[in-house]
Design a protein around this motif. Structure first.
Motif, PDB file in Angstrom:
ATOM      1  N   VAL A  95      -6.489  -1.627  -2.068  1.00  0.00           N
ATOM      2  CA  VAL A  95      -6.376  -3.037  -2.307  1.00  0.00           C
ATOM      3  C   VAL A  95      -7.532  -3.980  -2.419  1.00  0.00           C
ATOM      4  CG1 VAL A  95      -4.121  -3.261  -0.846  1.00  0.00           C
ATOM      5  CG2 VAL A  95      -6.188  -3.138   0.349  1.00  0.00           C
ATOM      6  N   THR A  96      -8.647  -3.329  -1.971  1.00  0.00           N
ATOM      7  CA  THR A  96      -9.900  -4.137  -2.295  1.00  0.00           C
ATOM      8  C   THR A  96     -10.258  -4.342  -3.735  1.00  0.00           C
ATOM      9  OG1 THR A  96     -10.750  -2.680  -0.315  1.00  0.00           O
ATOM     10  CG2 THR A  96     -12.184  -3.820  -1.524  1.00  0.00           C
ATOM     11  N   LEU A 121      -7.383 -15.033 -11.545  1.00  0.00           N
ATOM     12  CA  LEU A 121      -7.190 -16.263 -11.473  1.00  0.00           C
ATOM     13  C   LEU A 121      -8.390 -17.270 -12.075  1.00  0.00           C
ATOM     14  CD1 LEU A 121      -6.655 -16.286  -7.530  1.00  0.00           C
ATOM     15  CD2 LEU A 121      -4.875 -16.670  -9.481  1.00  0.00           C
ATOM     16  N   LEU A 178      -7.887  -6.325   5.335  1.00  0.00           N
ATOM     17  CA  LEU A 178      -9.185  -5.567   5.257  1.00  0.00           C
ATOM     18  C   LEU A 178      -9.932  -5.932   6.507  1.00  0.00           C
ATOM     19  CD1 LEU A 178     -10.222  -5.833   1.734  1.00  0.00           C
ATOM     20  CD2 LEU A 178      -8.919  -3.824   2.763  1.00  0.00           C
ATOM     21  N   GLU A 189       0.929  -1.210  -0.095  1.00  0.00           N
ATOM     22  CA  GLU A 189       0.090  -0.002  -0.075  1.00  0.00           C
ATOM     23  C   GLU A 189       0.924   1.333  -0.113  1.00  0.00           C
ATOM     24  OE1 GLU A 189      -3.060  -1.142   3.235  1.00  0.00           O
ATOM     25  OE2 GLU A 189      -4.182  -0.091   1.467  1.00  0.00           O
ATOM     26  N   GLU A 236     -18.009  -4.094   2.463  1.00  0.00           N
ATOM     27  CA  GLU A 236     -16.854  -3.336   2.621  1.00  0.00           C
ATOM     28  C   GLU A 236     -17.046  -1.873   3.054  1.00  0.00           C
ATOM     29  OE1 GLU A 236     -15.151  -4.959  -1.665  1.00  0.00           O
ATOM     30  OE2 GLU A 236     -15.956  -3.104  -1.528  1.00  0.00           O
ATOM     31  N   ILE A 277      -7.131  -9.597  -8.757  1.00  0.00           N
ATOM     32  CA  ILE A 277      -6.516 -10.913  -8.831  1.00  0.00           C
ATOM     33  C   ILE A 277      -7.446 -12.162  -8.798  1.00  0.00           C
ATOM     34  CG2 ILE A 277      -5.291 -12.432  -7.061  1.00  0.00           C
ATOM     35  CD1 ILE A 277      -3.841  -9.952  -5.905  1.00  0.00           C
ATOM     36  N   LEU A 280      -7.847  -4.241  -5.921  1.00  0.00           N
ATOM     37  CA  LEU A 280      -6.503  -5.236  -6.296  1.00  0.00           C
ATOM     38  C   LEU A 280      -7.051  -6.647  -6.211  1.00  0.00           C
ATOM     39  CD1 LEU A 280      -3.739  -5.687  -7.240  1.00  0.00           C
ATOM     40  CD2 LEU A 280      -3.277  -5.594  -4.681  1.00  0.00           C
ATOM     41  N   ALA A 281      -7.747  -7.125  -4.832  1.00  0.00           N
ATOM     42  CA  ALA A 281      -8.104  -8.255  -4.408  1.00  0.00           C
ATOM     43  C   ALA A 281      -9.010  -8.874  -5.530  1.00  0.00           C
ATOM     44  CB  ALA A 281      -8.634  -8.431  -2.994  1.00  0.00           C
ATOM     45  N   ARG A 282      -9.945  -7.875  -5.968  1.00  0.00           N
ATOM     46  CA  ARG A 282     -10.785  -8.409  -7.113  1.00  0.00           C
ATOM     47  C   ARG A 282     -10.378  -8.610  -8.267  1.00  0.00           C
ATOM     48  NH1 ARG A 282     -15.619  -3.910  -6.274  1.00  0.00           N
ATOM     49  NH2 ARG A 282     -15.557  -4.195  -4.126  1.00  0.00           N
ATOM     50  N   ALA A 327      -4.007 -12.423  -2.453  1.00  0.00           N
ATOM     51  CA  ALA A 327      -5.458 -12.187  -2.224  1.00  0.00           C
ATOM     52  C   ALA A 327      -5.996 -12.492  -0.888  1.00  0.00           C
ATOM     53  CB  ALA A 327      -6.438 -12.732  -3.317  1.00  0.00           C
ATOM     54  N   ILE A 377      -4.699  -9.900   1.806  1.00  0.00           N
ATOM     55  CA  ILE A 377      -5.306  -8.577   1.613  1.00  0.00           C
ATOM     56  C   ILE A 377      -6.761  -8.817   2.314  1.00  0.00           C
ATOM     57  CG2 ILE A 377      -6.812  -7.033  -0.009  1.00  0.00           C
ATOM     58  CD1 ILE A 377      -4.561  -7.818  -2.159  1.00  0.00           C
TER      59      ILE A 377
END
Lengths: 285, 285
Positions: free
Chosen positions: B191-192, B202, A202, A151, A260, B198, B194-196, A195, A198
């Motif tokens: 980063v939220t 995948l 969070l 970050e 979120e 990723i 980013l996780a999505r 992932a 992260i």
């Protein structure tokens, strides 16, 4: 060639194949040339920051830190060298304390790059001579350091690579006011694992929360609830209905909502709004 | 101060406040000093790689590329400059074609850092003069470029920052055999999100798959199934039971299993094993 689930299994296979096929075995850390090569990192540090006062680096088998510490200390003995191990496999710390390498039981760690159960024969005396202190870091601290690097520095480090920063951030040694270099020694991180790190991060920051909310079981009940949440800008990412479990009264429903948020203040705002609207709910952690 | 859901709303608020409180308004791109500052990036490129043949950079309002292209072209007019926009908001491309700035309809994009609906008054003539070509990239291409930078270069770029690489990788312009610099112009990625990215990546690579598998509804049926999957080392990360939907025969159950795999060959191995064991299933995409 990929073989085995961990360092030990891969090591054994490599040993076996090198003997079977008469190949040169290069040890990943207990090898003078490998250590000397890694020592050049210490020389580069001195070149880039001649006024360094402390250097932090991770220890697995001890090759990296042996080389780096030797280069630093032989040039300027006043530079402090701190080694960092995962608390789950502090094999070098155990070896220094025992005076000889000790084999630790198998353990898993986020810092798989330094998951070595037994210190090297060559590295142990070098670490004993040149490294001032060995500290350990916990899994949660390693995960947070990976996220911090991502970050703030926009760098992806693997667990072993971020362990040194974890030690610094969590004040595992004293270096207040000192000029410190932290060696980030690897970025071989699987994105699947990233992932998960992260997501855990969070949850820890309250930016991802799960609430179990009791609802009367009639049409429109969910719509009223989502209205409250939408008004406070909670972003629902997952829902799960439970009708018959969790001590739900007959005729009622419990719904688990994963949302979120913007962090803990936002969570307080959302839960206050739910209380004001007379919802019965609990936070699931 | 954070205000608004997008660039336009934040811009309006900043304009309003600067007038109300008599403050200096600094335009994010349509400002000569801002453009000149960004031009130093072009000078640095020339310093670091004097034999450069092409430079690729993202375009939002056009400030960055105006400065960079001006520095490059005024030094060496043979260097090609390629601008990249998200296909969802190609406002500079539209402006160059129309000969004047055009306001595009609102759109959302992964590349929010370049989500500008209208080209600048100062930047448009500079782009028209110095930029050789403007190409566009799709959302999926941007997401893949973010992942590529993360996995290969260990760098976290935001969507706008990775758009330039997306254009290169997807051959949106010709540069075979040329010495090309790609400007990665930002890392402000949540980063939220980013996780999505990723997770989607995948799924696209087959490293995360979801299968809907029909099961007889009796004790032990799931255990037999998980035995087949465990034998082939599929890692189950999510399960969901459906008893009454999806055309399931009465007395049967359909279970959705989300699994981590090593990629498409591994998926083939797993689905072959399920077929051999006489399971009826489909892959959910």
């Amino acid at each position: 060639m990929l073989h085995g689930a961990n360092y030990d299994e891969a090591y054994e296979e490599a040993r076996k194949r090198s003997q079977e096929h008469n190949l040169t075995f290069i040890h990943p850390f207990d090898d003078c040339a490998v250590i000397a090569g890694q020592a050049t990192l210490g020389l580069e540090l001195l070149e880039q920051a001649p006024d360094l006062e402390a250097v932090v680096a991770a220890i697995g088998g001890g090759g990296l830190i042996s080389g780096v510490a030797c280069a630093l200390k032989e040039t300027n003995p006043r530079i402090r060298v701190i080694g960092v191990q995962t608390a789950r496999l502090a094999s070098m710390k155990a070896a220094v304390e025992a005076g000889h390498p000790v084999t630790l039981p198998v353990s898993t760690t986020l810092a798989d790059g330094i998951a070595v159960r037994r210190a090297g024969e060559l590295t142990l005396p070098m670490v004993a001579k040149y490294v001032d202190e060995i500290v350990t870091v916990e899994e949660e601290e390693i995960a947070n350091a990976v996220l911090l690097l991502l970050e703030r520095e926009k760098i992806l480090a693997e667990g072993a690579g971020a362990a040194s920063l974890a030690a610094l951030v969590n004040q595992k040694f004293s270096c207040a006011g000192k000029k410190v270099a932290v060696v980030i020694s690897g970025g071989n991180m699987d994105v699947t694992l990233l992932a998960r790190i992260i997501e855990r991060g969070l949850v820890k920051d309250g930016r991802l929360i799960r609430l179990r909310i009791h609802l009367p079981d009639y049409p429109g009940a969910l719509h009223r609830l989502t209205g409250v949440l939408a008004e406070h800008r909670a972003n629902i990412v997952e829902t799960s209905y439970n009708r018959a479990y969790f001590g739900v009264e007959f005729g009622d429903t419990a719904i688990d909502l994963t949302m979120e948020t913007r962090g803990s203040e936002h969570v307080d705002e959302i839960t206050a709004a739910l209380s004001d609207a007379k919802y019965v709910f609990e936070r699931i952690t």
